[in-house]
Design a protein around this motif. Structure first.
Motif, short mmCIF file in Angstrom:
data_model
loop_
_atom_site.label_atom_id
_atom_site.label_comp_id
_atom_site.label_asym_id
_atom_site.label_seq_id
_atom_site.Cartn_x
_atom_site.Cartn_y
_atom_site.Cartn_z
N ASP A 142 -10.46 60.39 40.78
CA ASP A 142 -10.25 61.72 40.22
C ASP A 142 -11.22 61.99 39.08
N ALA A 143 -11.57 60.94 38.34
CA ALA A 143 -12.58 61.09 37.29
C ALA A 143 -13.92 61.47 37.91
N GLY A 144 -14.23 60.90 39.09
CA GLY A 144 -15.45 61.28 39.79
C GLY A 144 -15.41 62.73 40.21
N HIS A 145 -14.21 63.19 40.63
CA HIS A 145 -14.06 64.59 40.99
C HIS A 145 -14.23 65.48 39.76
N MET A 146 -13.66 65.05 38.64
CA MET A 146 -13.83 65.82 37.40
C MET A 146 -15.28 65.82 36.95
N LEU A 147 -16.01 64.75 37.31
CA LEU A 147 -17.44 64.72 36.98
C LEU A 147 -18.18 65.84 37.72
N THR A 148 -17.77 66.11 38.97
CA THR A 148 -18.39 67.22 39.70
C THR A 148 -18.13 68.54 38.99
N ASP A 149 -16.90 68.68 38.48
CA ASP A 149 -16.56 69.92 37.77
C ASP A 149 -17.33 70.03 36.46
N ALA A 150 -17.39 68.91 35.72
CA ALA A 150 -18.11 68.92 34.45
C ALA A 150 -19.59 69.25 34.68
N ALA A 151 -20.16 68.69 35.73
CA ALA A 151 -21.56 68.97 36.04
C ALA A 151 -21.74 70.44 36.43
N ALA A 152 -20.81 70.96 37.24
CA ALA A 152 -20.91 72.37 37.64
C ALA A 152 -20.80 73.29 36.42
N LEU A 153 -19.90 72.96 35.52
CA LEU A 153 -19.73 73.75 34.30
C LEU A 153 -20.98 73.67 33.42
N LEU A 154 -21.55 72.46 33.32
CA LEU A 154 -22.75 72.29 32.50
C LEU A 154 -23.93 73.06 33.08
N VAL A 155 -24.10 72.98 34.41
CA VAL A 155 -25.19 73.72 35.06
C VAL A 155 -25.01 75.22 34.85
N ALA A 156 -23.77 75.70 34.99
CA ALA A 156 -23.50 77.12 34.77
C ALA A 156 -23.79 77.52 33.33
N LEU A 157 -23.40 76.65 32.38
CA LEU A 157 -23.67 76.93 30.97
C LEU A 157 -25.17 76.95 30.68
N LEU A 158 -25.90 76.00 31.26
CA LEU A 158 -27.34 75.98 31.07
C LEU A 158 -28.00 77.22 31.67
N ALA A 159 -27.46 77.67 32.81
CA ALA A 159 -28.02 78.87 33.45
C ALA A 159 -27.88 80.08 32.53
N VAL A 160 -26.73 80.19 31.86
CA VAL A 160 -26.52 81.29 30.92
C VAL A 160 -27.51 81.19 29.75
N GLN A 161 -27.69 79.96 29.23
CA GLN A 161 -28.57 79.77 28.09
C GLN A 161 -30.04 80.00 28.47
N PHE A 162 -30.45 79.43 29.63
CA PHE A 162 -31.85 79.57 30.03
C PHE A 162 -32.19 81.00 30.40
N SER A 163 -31.20 81.77 30.88
CA SER A 163 -31.47 83.15 31.25
C SER A 163 -31.88 83.99 30.04
N ARG A 164 -31.57 83.50 28.85
CA ARG A 164 -31.93 84.24 27.62
C ARG A 164 -33.37 83.96 27.20
N ARG A 165 -33.95 82.88 27.71
CA ARG A 165 -35.30 82.52 27.30
C ARG A 165 -36.31 83.35 28.08
N PRO A 166 -37.18 84.04 27.41
CA PRO A 166 -38.14 84.90 28.12
C PRO A 166 -39.20 84.07 28.83
N PRO A 167 -39.74 84.60 29.92
CA PRO A 167 -40.87 83.91 30.59
C PRO A 167 -42.07 83.84 29.66
N ASN A 168 -42.97 82.93 29.96
CA ASN A 168 -44.21 82.82 29.19
C ASN A 168 -45.38 82.66 30.17
N PRO A 169 -46.61 82.70 29.69
CA PRO A 169 -47.75 82.63 30.61
C PRO A 169 -47.77 81.38 31.49
#
Length: 314
Positions: free
Chosen positions: A48-75
């Motif tokens: 079950d800890a392994g299953h929670m690891l999938t959830d923690a990873a999914a939450l982290l990826v989603a959180l990173l997506a929100v944060q990275f979406s704020r960073r503007p593109p560069n050359p």
């Protein structure tokens, strides 16, 4: 044509807070289940800890997506940094497959060499895990009205993890009441199947994005037909390329059209169709003009000139 990529800051901040709180809760209880599984000897808690690891990873990826979406593109990184979340999801999926294989192997060994399981400690930790999953799901579900894909996907992950916690509680109760410890490796294999399913789906989705594949729900052939039906001036659609960057669909396409009277207006109608019908906010449209004959060629002529033309014929 200019495109708007602005996102409501308050909505983004609210989503980031929900995701961070849910991630912190899930990660903390994942660690608790690992420690509890080792101390109590319960393989089901480790699974079950392994299953929670999938959830923690999914939450982290989603959180990173929100944060990275704020960073503007560069050359150098003209699409920004959103592809990092896809790469993280791919690596996470591979790691989960390895973890699942190890848990299943250990479960098979325990069928031949049973080990004692502390049912009381197992029950306590499994119940705490259930409370943690309920809290995470409630926090994320409050953001469902935002219709944010990351938040909804993370909430579904947590909802699925509730099954693992309920199963671990059931196994602990069986061990306490009957002393039948084989239920522990049996349950760990069942939970591993849930982890395997999540990991496999995550692997396919992330690999598809890394290989510039079209979104699985995107019907390119349907788009060609519907664009021609919705806009009469469009005669043919070809060279359509669709791919994802951090769950954002991007597109390039060639559109063969009747020579337009107002180029910008026709282009705007095409972008409006792609945005509202297919949620593609960023599309590069190459318009091609071909010789035209027939009544349809008058579609883009000014109405007055068209009437004048018919007046001379009569």
């Amino acid at each position: 044509m200019a495109h708007s990529h602005s996102h409501a800051p308050q909505s983004q901040d609210a989503n980031a807070r929900r995701l961070f709180i849910a991630f912190a809760i899930t990660a903390a209880f994942m660690v608790l289940e690992v420690v509890g599984g080792l101390l109590s000897g319960s393989l089901a808690l480790l699974a079950d800890a392994g299953h929670m690891l999938t959830d923690a990873a999914a939450l982290l990826v989603a959180l990173l997506a929100v944060q990275f979406s704020r960073r503007p593109p560069n050359p150098r990184h003209t699409f920004g940094w959103l592809r990092l979340t896809t790469l993280a999801a791919f690596v996470n999926a591979l790691a989960l497959l390895v973890i699942t294989a190890l848990i299943v192997w250990e479960a098979i060994q325990r069928f031949y060499h049973p080990r004692p399981v502390a049912g009381g400690a197992m029950l306590l930790i499994a119940f705490a895990g259930l409370i943690a999953n309920l809290a995470s799901f409630w926090i994320l579900h409050r953001g469902s009205e935002e219709k944010n894909m990351n938040v909804r996907a993370a909430a579904l992950h947590v909802l699925g993890d509730l099954l693992g916690s309920v199963g671990a509680i059931a196994a602990a109760l069986i061990i306490l009441s009957t002393g039948w410890t084989p239920v522990d490796p049996i349950l760990s294999i069942l939970v591993s199947c849930l982890v395997l399913r999540s990991a496999w789906n995550l692997l396919k989705e992330s690999l598809n994005e890394l290989l510039e594949g079209a979104p699985k729900t995107f019907d390119v052939r349907g788009l060609k037909r519907e664009l021609s039906r919705a806009i009469p001036e469009v005669r043919d659609v070809h060279h359509v390329h669709v791919w994802l960057v951090g769950e954002r669909p991007l597109m390039t396409l060639h559109v063969q059209v009747i020579p337009p009277h107002d180029h910008d207006a026709l282009l705007s109608r095409i972008h409006h169709f792609l945005s509202h019908k297919y949620q593609v906010e960023h599309a590069t449209v190459q318009m091609e003009y071909q010789p035209c004959s027939g009544a349809d060629c008058h579609l883009n002529e000014p109405q007055a000139a068209h009437s004048h033309h018919h007046g001379h014929q009569h």
